[in-house]
Structures are given as C-alpha cells and as structure tokens.
Design a protein around this motif. Structure first.
Motif, PDB file in Angstrom:
ATOM      1  N   PRO A 215      93.107 -15.192  69.064  1.00 28.95           N
ATOM      2  CA  PRO A 215      93.795 -14.434  67.844  1.00 28.95           C
ATOM      3  C   PRO A 215      93.677 -15.342  66.646  1.00 28.95           C
ATOM      4  O   PRO A 215      93.358 -14.778  65.763  1.00 28.95           O
ATOM      5  N   ASN A 216      93.590 -16.636  66.573  1.00 30.05           N
ATOM      6  CA  ASN A 216      93.621 -17.406  65.388  1.00 30.05           C
ATOM      7  C   ASN A 216      92.059 -17.635  64.907  1.00 30.05           C
ATOM      8  O   ASN A 216      91.980 -17.583  63.687  1.00 30.05           O
ATOM      9  N   ARG A 219      91.813 -14.292  62.732  1.00 29.64           N
ATOM     10  CA  ARG A 219      92.366 -14.344  61.671  1.00 29.64           C
ATOM     11  C   ARG A 219      91.888 -15.182  60.721  1.00 29.64           C
ATOM     12  O   ARG A 219      91.548 -14.616  59.485  1.00 29.64           O
ATOM     13  N   LYS A 220      91.161 -16.260  61.198  1.00 23.59           N
ATOM     14  CA  LYS A 220      90.265 -17.221  60.364  1.00 23.59           C
ATOM     15  C   LYS A 220      88.853 -16.352  60.099  1.00 23.59           C
ATOM     16  O   LYS A 220      88.301 -16.322  58.426  1.00 23.59           O
ATOM     17  N   ASN A 223      90.333 -13.652  57.184  1.00 20.68           N
ATOM     18  CA  ASN A 223      90.804 -14.044  55.839  1.00 20.68           C
ATOM     19  C   ASN A 223      90.107 -14.996  55.397  1.00 20.68           C
ATOM     20  O   ASN A 223      89.878 -15.072  54.014  1.00 20.68           O
ATOM     21  N   GLU A 228      84.623  -8.557  58.752  1.00 22.39           N
ATOM     22  CA  GLU A 228      85.335  -7.667  59.529  1.00 22.39           C
ATOM     23  C   GLU A 228      84.523  -6.560  60.445  1.00 22.39           C
ATOM     24  O   GLU A 228      85.269  -6.179  61.453  1.00 22.39           O
ATOM     25  N   PHE A 246      97.798  -7.515  65.074  1.00 17.70           N
ATOM     26  CA  PHE A 246      96.626  -7.650  64.389  1.00 17.70           C
ATOM     27  C   PHE A 246      95.362  -7.825  64.842  1.00 17.70           C
ATOM     28  O   PHE A 246      94.164  -7.518  64.298  1.00 17.70           O
ATOM     29  N   CYS A 247      95.341  -7.995  66.265  1.00 16.74           N
ATOM     30  CA  CYS A 247      93.823  -8.321  66.986  1.00 16.74           C
ATOM     31  C   CYS A 247      93.321  -6.989  67.352  1.00 16.74           C
ATOM     32  O   CYS A 247      92.181  -6.863  67.711  1.00 16.74           O
ATOM     33  N   TYR A 250      90.150  -5.956  66.566  1.00 21.29           N
ATOM     34  CA  TYR A 250      89.191  -6.750  66.729  1.00 21.29           C
ATOM     35  C   TYR A 250      88.600  -7.168  68.152  1.00 21.29           C
ATOM     36  O   TYR A 250      88.013  -8.153  68.418  1.00 21.29           O
TER      37      TYR A 250
END
Length: 373
Positions: A215-216, A219-220, A223, A228, A246-247, A250
């Motif tokens: 997940p992190n 995010r990286k 952001n 994308e 939010f995952c 993706y």
C-alpha cells in the motif's frame, strides 16, 4: 541398493512439489534400486501412486502422525528398522529420531540461519524467544540425527556451517517445475484489465512475505512519482490482505493460480515483485527469470545467491527504495530488457529436476561409501 525416501515431513505446496518431482524422476531413471517411500498424510493426498514399478513401495502415514512429532518419529523409525535400508534420505528435515542406517537430511528452514532478517527482528519479545527456542531445537535435531545435510543454496550451507560447525554439507539447488519447460501444458490466464502495466506478486499469505509494504509503495508511485498506469497482480484473495480502499484501483487480486496458468501470468506481466524477508529458496525467482521478467527483490542473502545480477535489490523494508526502483523499471524498457537478458543466463545455472535427482542419488552413494570405509 535399498533406499528409504522419508517424505513424512512434507505438508505444504513447495515441499510436496519437490517430493512428487523426485519420485517421478526416480521412476523415469528405471534403475534397479528398491525405493521405500514414507509419505505424510498430505503428501499421500496430493500424490497419485499410479503405474509405478514394483521396486517402488509406498507407506502412507495417518493424520495422527501429522499432528504429533513423537508419533511420527516412532512410526518412521519402526518402518526403517523393518525395511533395513542401505541409506535413508529425509527430503526436508529435521528428522526427529536417530536411525540405525546412514541418513541424509534436506534443510529448508530459514528462521535458523537468518536471525538478522527484519522479520525476526520485528517480532515481539515473546515471539522472539519462542522462535529462538524452536530454532535451537530444530538445529539440534539436524546435527544429532543427520550424517549429511543437503542445502538448496550455497548461502544457506555457509550460514549453517558457521552457526553450528556441522561440515558434512552438500548443495543441490531447487529447479523450475517441468510445466514451465513444456508449453503444451500452459493454460491461458485472462486478466480483468489488460491496459495497465502489471507488477506480478506470486505469493502465499505469510507475514514474512512482507506484503504490507505494497500500500505505501502504491501511495508513493501515485503521489511522488506521478504514475497511474500500473497495478499489482497478487495471487491472493482480497479478504486475505485487507488493504486500504485507496489501493483498490491499483491491485488485481486473482487468488491462487494453478501451476499450468503461471507461465501465462508471467508472460503478461511487466515485472515481478518479491519483497520476502525470509526464505531458503523460492522457485518464484527462477520462474521470473525463465519467463524473462525483470525482478525487484528484497536485498537478502538468499535472493542475491539465486538471482545474481539478474534483479534489482532494495532495502527489505524501505518503501522509498522499492518505489524508486519500481518507478525506474516502469519507465525504462531498456533497463527491463537488460535484467531480462541477465535472467535468461542466470537461470541456466540451476539445471533440471532430473539433474537434481541424479545429484541426490550421487550424494546418497557418497555418504554410503563413506560408511563402508
């Protein structure tokens, strides 16, 4: 020669696959040896004893043996004393009893040899103590009950020798499953979305697989790297991981995939992500290299031993390192191609399952010869 093949410790996928492959290869060799094969309940369930010649004799242990080490050890010892083999091969140990005949034992317990792994270091104090006690117990039985040990990597062999002082060690690598070598056995896998670059994660759901970094990383990538058009493809069900919402866009959760569909998965992927913190060997590295896919791996001794220069290595728990490396490979096809070509060369070092079986037999002969002198 009369051999006991002790598969009584095999309960999970990887070990059972090696066990089945070994027995099948022995059958193909058509040697005059007598093979007495002791099987765990799980091994017997997974293995079809069809069309084996009369020099293959099978002994299937019951569920009680699976649930109790003492019961299993007693039963295996009774069978050994009845069979009176020239030599015993416990495919994966430890063996929990001292045999009256020469015995070779396979080693595949990373917890014993990689105490520096972040997985071990991050355990709670009580779990660290429990892990230490279990490792010390298993290390004791490996040394006490084996006349020789067989490791899957040089790194594992060196680590155990340094840790224990046990020197009668051999190295026989794991190999690709034969399905990968025969395209007629491949089955197509159809993705729900083919428009995104795919980061393949072939895994089981264990804490040491280090999947919580995903997940992190996502995010990286979104952001910080402004990427994308990607998705992680994970061979687990969504409810097994419980990742944040939010995952969702993706990750493609595809659940457990049959062996015959794995080549199709690799073929359609952009790269393979292997962040595991604790292994002795994983066939996933070989599969990715054989299928000519770039690998992003945790920087651990076992991963470097297997992949050499055919992977990009990241600090095992560093999100930035993983995100930077994945971002680089997503954007640079030439860099991916370089890793893919290195992987093709690297995987050739590992040989075939038949080669592995012949090496096992050679070791059995060497150990037996040593006892005769």
């Amino acid at each position: 020669m009369k051999y006991v093949i002790d598969n009584s410790n095999l309960y999970a996928g990887g070990g059972i696959q090696v066990g089945i492959s070994f027995i099948n290869d022995l059958s193909k060799l058509n040697l005059s040896n007598e093979y007495h094969i002791i099987q765990s309940f799980k091994m017997a369930e997974a293995f079809k004893k069809i069309d084996y010649p009369s020099n293959f004799i099978f002994y299937d242990l019951n569920v009680e043996c699976e649930q109790s080490i003492l019961v299993r050890a007693k039963q295996v010892k009774l069978l050994e004393d009845k069979i009176k083999p020239d030599c015993i091969f416990t495919l994966f140990g430890p063996s929990y009893h001292k045999s009256n005949f020469p015995k070779i034992v396979g080693f595949a317990i990373p917890h014993i040899i990689y105490p520096e792994s972040p997985f071990i270091k991050n355990l709670s104090l009580s779990k660290k103590i429990k892990n230490l006690l279990i490792c010390k117990m298993k290390q004791y039985f490996f040394i006490k009950n084996a006349d020789a040990l067989v490791f899957e990597t040089k790194d594992a062999s060196k680590k155990f020798e340094k840790l224990s002082g046990f020197k009668n060690n051999y190295v026989v690598s794991n190999t690709l499953n034969e399905v990968f070598l025969d395209e007629s056995k491949w089955e197509n896998f159809i993705f729900s979305d083919n428009n995104k670059l795919k980061i393949l994660v072939v895994t089981a759901n264990y804490p040491h697989k280090n999947l919580q970094v995903i997940p992190n990383i996502i995010r990286k990538l979104i952001n910080d790297k402004k990427i994308e058009n990607f998705e992680f493809v994970i061979t687990l069900d969504k409810n097994e991981l419980n990742f944040p919402d939010f995952c969702e866009n993706y990750i493609q959760y595809i659940g457990k995939v049959s062996l015959n569909k794995l080549p199709s998965l690799y073929k359609q992927s952009t790269m393979v992500f292997i962040p595991t913190l604790l292994e002795v060997f994983s066939a996933t590295y070989l599969e990715a290299m054989y299928m000519q896919k770039a690998i992003v791996a945790s920087d651990m001794g076992f991963s470097r031993d297997i992949c050499g220069d055919a992977a990009f290595y990241c600090d095992p728990t560093n999100i930035d390192d993983y995100a930077n490396t994945i971002s680089l490979l997503l954007r640079d096809s030439k860099l991916r191609l370089d890793l893919e070509q290195k992987g093709v060369s690297q995987v050739l070092k590992f040989g075939s399952s038949m080669g592995r079986t012949k090496m096992y037999l050679d070791i059995l002969g060497q150990v037996l010869e040593g006892f005769k002198k």
